[in-house]
Design a protein around this motif. Structure first.
Motif, PDB file in Angstrom:
ATOM      1  N   UNK A   1     -51.309 101.955  28.442  1.00  0.00           N
ATOM      2  CA  UNK A   1     -51.506 100.517  28.198  1.00  0.00           C
ATOM      3  C   UNK A   1     -50.356  99.745  28.813  1.00  0.00           C
ATOM      4  N   UNK A   2     -50.683  98.708  29.582  1.00  0.00           N
ATOM      5  CA  UNK A   2     -49.684  97.832  30.197  1.00  0.00           C
ATOM      6  C   UNK A   2     -50.011  96.409  29.775  1.00  0.00           C
ATOM      7  N   UNK A   3     -49.023  95.692  29.262  1.00  0.00           N
ATOM      8  CA  UNK A   3     -49.308  94.349  28.775  1.00  0.00           C
ATOM      9  C   UNK A   3     -48.088  93.454  28.749  1.00  0.00           C
ATOM     10  N   UNK A   4     -48.309  92.249  28.288  1.00  0.00           N
ATOM     11  CA  UNK A   4     -47.244  91.268  28.145  1.00  0.00           C
ATOM     12  C   UNK A   4     -47.551  90.400  26.932  1.00  0.00           C
ATOM     13  N   UNK A   5     -46.529  90.135  26.158  1.00  0.00           N
ATOM     14  CA  UNK A   5     -46.641  89.207  25.029  1.00  0.00           C
ATOM     15  C   UNK A   5     -45.732  88.020  25.297  1.00  0.00           C
ATOM     16  N   UNK A   6     -46.258  86.823  25.143  1.00  0.00           N
ATOM     17  CA  UNK A   6     -45.416  85.633  25.307  1.00  0.00           C
ATOM     18  C   UNK A   6     -45.709  84.644  24.196  1.00  0.00           C
ATOM     19  N   UNK A   7     -44.747  83.750  23.981  1.00  0.00           N
ATOM     20  CA  UNK A   7     -44.787  82.836  22.843  1.00  0.00           C
ATOM     21  C   UNK A   7     -44.527  81.420  23.342  1.00  0.00           C
ATOM     22  N   UNK A   8     -45.571  80.688  23.742  1.00  0.00           N
ATOM     23  CA  UNK A   8     -45.361  79.335  24.278  1.00  0.00           C
ATOM     24  C   UNK A   8     -44.764  78.378  23.256  1.00  0.00           C
ATOM     25  N   UNK A   9     -45.178  78.487  21.999  1.00  0.00           N
ATOM     26  CA  UNK A   9     -44.565  77.755  20.902  1.00  0.00           C
ATOM     27  C   UNK A   9     -44.390  78.728  19.744  1.00  0.00           C
ATOM     28  N   UNK A  10     -43.544  78.388  18.808  1.00  0.00           N
ATOM     29  CA  UNK A  10     -43.151  79.349  17.780  1.00  0.00           C
ATOM     30  C   UNK A  10     -44.318  79.911  16.975  1.00  0.00           C
ATOM     31  N   UNK A  11     -45.311  79.119  16.552  1.00  0.00           N
ATOM     32  CA  UNK A  11     -46.383  79.707  15.726  1.00  0.00           C
ATOM     33  C   UNK A  11     -47.402  80.533  16.515  1.00  0.00           C
ATOM     34  N   UNK A  12     -47.355  80.486  17.854  1.00  0.00           N
ATOM     35  CA  UNK A  12     -48.402  81.096  18.677  1.00  0.00           C
ATOM     36  C   UNK A  12     -47.824  82.259  19.477  1.00  0.00           C
ATOM     37  N   UNK A  13     -48.502  83.421  19.400  1.00  0.00           N
ATOM     38  CA  UNK A  13     -48.175  84.567  20.238  1.00  0.00           C
ATOM     39  C   UNK A  13     -49.447  85.008  20.961  1.00  0.00           C
ATOM     40  N   UNK A  14     -49.332  85.230  22.261  1.00  0.00           N
ATOM     41  CA  UNK A  14     -50.473  85.636  23.077  1.00  0.00           C
ATOM     42  C   UNK A  14     -50.125  86.965  23.745  1.00  0.00           C
ATOM     43  N   UNK A  15     -51.031  87.937  23.640  1.00  0.00           N
ATOM     44  CA  UNK A  15     -50.847  89.242  24.262  1.00  0.00           C
ATOM     45  C   UNK A  15     -52.011  89.520  25.212  1.00  0.00           C
ATOM     46  N   UNK A  16     -51.682  89.863  26.444  1.00  0.00           N
ATOM     47  CA  UNK A  16     -52.665  90.258  27.451  1.00  0.00           C
ATOM     48  C   UNK A  16     -52.367  91.692  27.851  1.00  0.00           C
TER      49      UNK A  16
END
Length: 511
Positions: A465-480
């Motif tokens: 599995x290869x992915x990235x997690x980023x947090x544009x604002x504090x309450x939101x986390x997005x993982x692809x």
């Protein structure tokens, strides 16, 4: 009524001023009109006071009931109780302020007086909080989508399809799913008692009237109390339904975990991670200090489950009825080390190593009219190591043991050996135009039974599995993430391996 007439007169006077003769607009004439209005207001106030007191002077304030505030509830500290029967000797009646005496604010005389605010004495101790005032509410929601890029999304009867024991949303006909909808109620209900309750509202229920499962049921995940054995809260007893101290990744919250799912090899030991029992935890002060520093720096910790943990549990995993008279004994040791002494290149670096083990007798569920099952030996030992990403990190776990597994030749469940683990690399970037982000890569493998599925089928898993997690604002986390999967379906009636490539995405909302 006279107040209304007075207001009307004032308003008409203001309207007529522009149309009055020039001689009526002199300063002296305006001052005379203002004085007349003041005199009228004083006379009305005096007449009102006489009417209220029956002509015997100002009416004294009524006595307040001892022990009650103006609101009729709790005592208002610092507010003396006034008595109409025994006034203080020599006390003079407070002069009533006529707002019309203030030329710039005379209009306030036409409004009712503002309410008096109750203020407690700052020197008096505050009322202690009740237990329900000490509780707080938080949670998180995970929305997922899984899309097949290629592979065995479907297969004939008796052949494995590409499925995961961790995510029921991996099917040929699924789009968006809720992976978790959690609410946490927690707080100190006593200086030595901490309460924690967590339900999940994204649970699927099978075995309904029809073959299709139903989703979004509420299920209890955690319900325990921590009883602290010392004032510094270094040692405690945890009682109730809780996580079993086996496997570093198993103890790490899904809210903090970088990868979308836990690994098959570690999670197969305690699927659901929880059971009912009692655990003793101990954390030395210098270990807690390192963990606090890592948490302040934004690291994804496994939670404070103690540097040492040892407990006894039912042994049938989460929300399952106990099916034998034995108990599961599990324990874990984990220890962080500061690497500053190795040179400037290792400044602020922390590596954590440890191990865990458990012994249990587990009785799998079986299909009606098929395999019979009793309790089987279920024991494992595992190791873990984590180099926290600052900015580069590594994480790995491995375990060995024995557990129940379906034998397709004997058509029976037997105790068989098992083995597996994972290796994960990640990089942590604190500042960017998309906010903090962490790319990662993980390889995992497992050969052994999945004991909580019907008839304890065998899993054979190899996955990258290869992915990235980023947090544009504090309450939101997005993982692809992209995953290359090679899996055996957790169903003893389907044989062979299934392969495929998947794109996966998750939106996590923290609140």
């Amino acid at each position: 009524m006279k107040r209304c007439l007075l207001a009307t007169k004032l308003g008409l006077g203001a309207l007529m001023l522009p149309f009055s003769p020039a001689e009526a607009q002199t300063v002296a004439e305006l001052q005379r009109q203002i004085d007349e209005l003041k005199a009228m207001i004083r006379a009305q106030a005096a007449e009102r006071d006489l009417r209220r007191t029956g002509g015997v002077g100002p009416r004294p304030k009524p006595a307040r009931l001892a022990g009650r505030s103006d609101a009729g509830t709790l005592p208002a500290a610092g507010r003396p109780v006034e008595s109409a029967l025994d006034p203080k000797p020599g006390a003079r009646a407070e002069r009533q302020v006529i707002l019309a005496d203030e030329p710039d604010t005379w209009w306030r005389a036409l409004l009712p007086p503002p309410p008096e605010l109750l203020q407690d004495d700052p020197d008096k101790p505050k009322r202690p909080k009740t237990w329900f005032e000490r509780l707080s509410l938080r949670g998180y929601t995970q929305l997922r989508v899984n899309e097949f890029l290629s592979g065995d999304d479907t297969a004939p009867s008796g052949v494995s399809r590409l499925r995961s024991v961790h995510d029921s949303g991996i099917t040929q006909a699924n789009n968006f799913t809720f992976r978790r909808v959690r609410l946490v109620i927690q707080g100190d209900i006593h200086e030595r008692v901490f309460l924690y309750i967590q339900p999940d509202f994204a649970v699927s229920v099978n075995n309904q009237a029809g073959p299709e499962p139903r989703q979004h049921f509420a299920q209890l995940r955690d319900a325990f109390a921590d009883v602290f054995l010392d004032e510094d809260r270094r040692s405690k007893l945890r009682l109730g339904q809780q996580k079993v101290p086996y496997g570093w990744e198993n103890l790490q919250s899904s809210q903090n975990r970088l990868t979308l799912d836990r690994s098959d090899a570690i999670n197969s030991a305690i699927p659901g991670e929880r059971d009912i029992g009692i655990t003793y935890y101990y954390t030395p002060w210098h270990v807690q200090r390192i963990w606090d520093r890592l948490a302040k720096g934004g690291q994804k910790l496994f939670g404070n489950y103690g540097a040492f943990g040892l407990g006894v549990y039912n042994g049938q995993t989460i929300n399952r009825v106990e099916r034998n008279n034995g108990v599961m004994v599990a324990g874990m040791v984990t220890w962080p080390f500061m690497l500053d002494g190795l040179g400037a290149a290792f400044k602020d670096q922390v590596v954590e190593v440890g191990g865990s083990a458990y012994h249990n007798q587990f009785q799998p569920e079986t299909r009606a009219g098929g395999v019979t099952a009793t309790s089987f030996d279920d024991s494992r030992v595992g190791i873990h190591a984590i180099l926290y990403p600052q900015p580069f990190g590594l994480q790995a776990e491995w375990n060995w043991g024995r557990g129940p597994e379906f034998d397709p030749v004997a058509q029976a469940i037997t105790t068989k050996p098992l083995e597996g683990g994972y290796v994960q690399a990640m990089v942590r970037v604190d500042r960017s135009w998309i906010g903090p982000f962490m790319p990662y890569a993980r390889w995992q493998t497992y050969r052994g039974g999945w004991k909580v599925a019907t008839n304890a089928p065998r899993l054979e898993t190899d996955e990258v599995e290869i992915g990235i997690e980023f947090q544009p604002i504090k309450p939101i986390e997005i993982t692809l993430a992209y995953a290359r999967m090679n899996r055996r379906e957790a169903d003893e009636r389907r044989l062979g391996q299934a392969e495929g490539d998947l794109f996966r995405a998750q939106l996590q909302v923290n609140y």
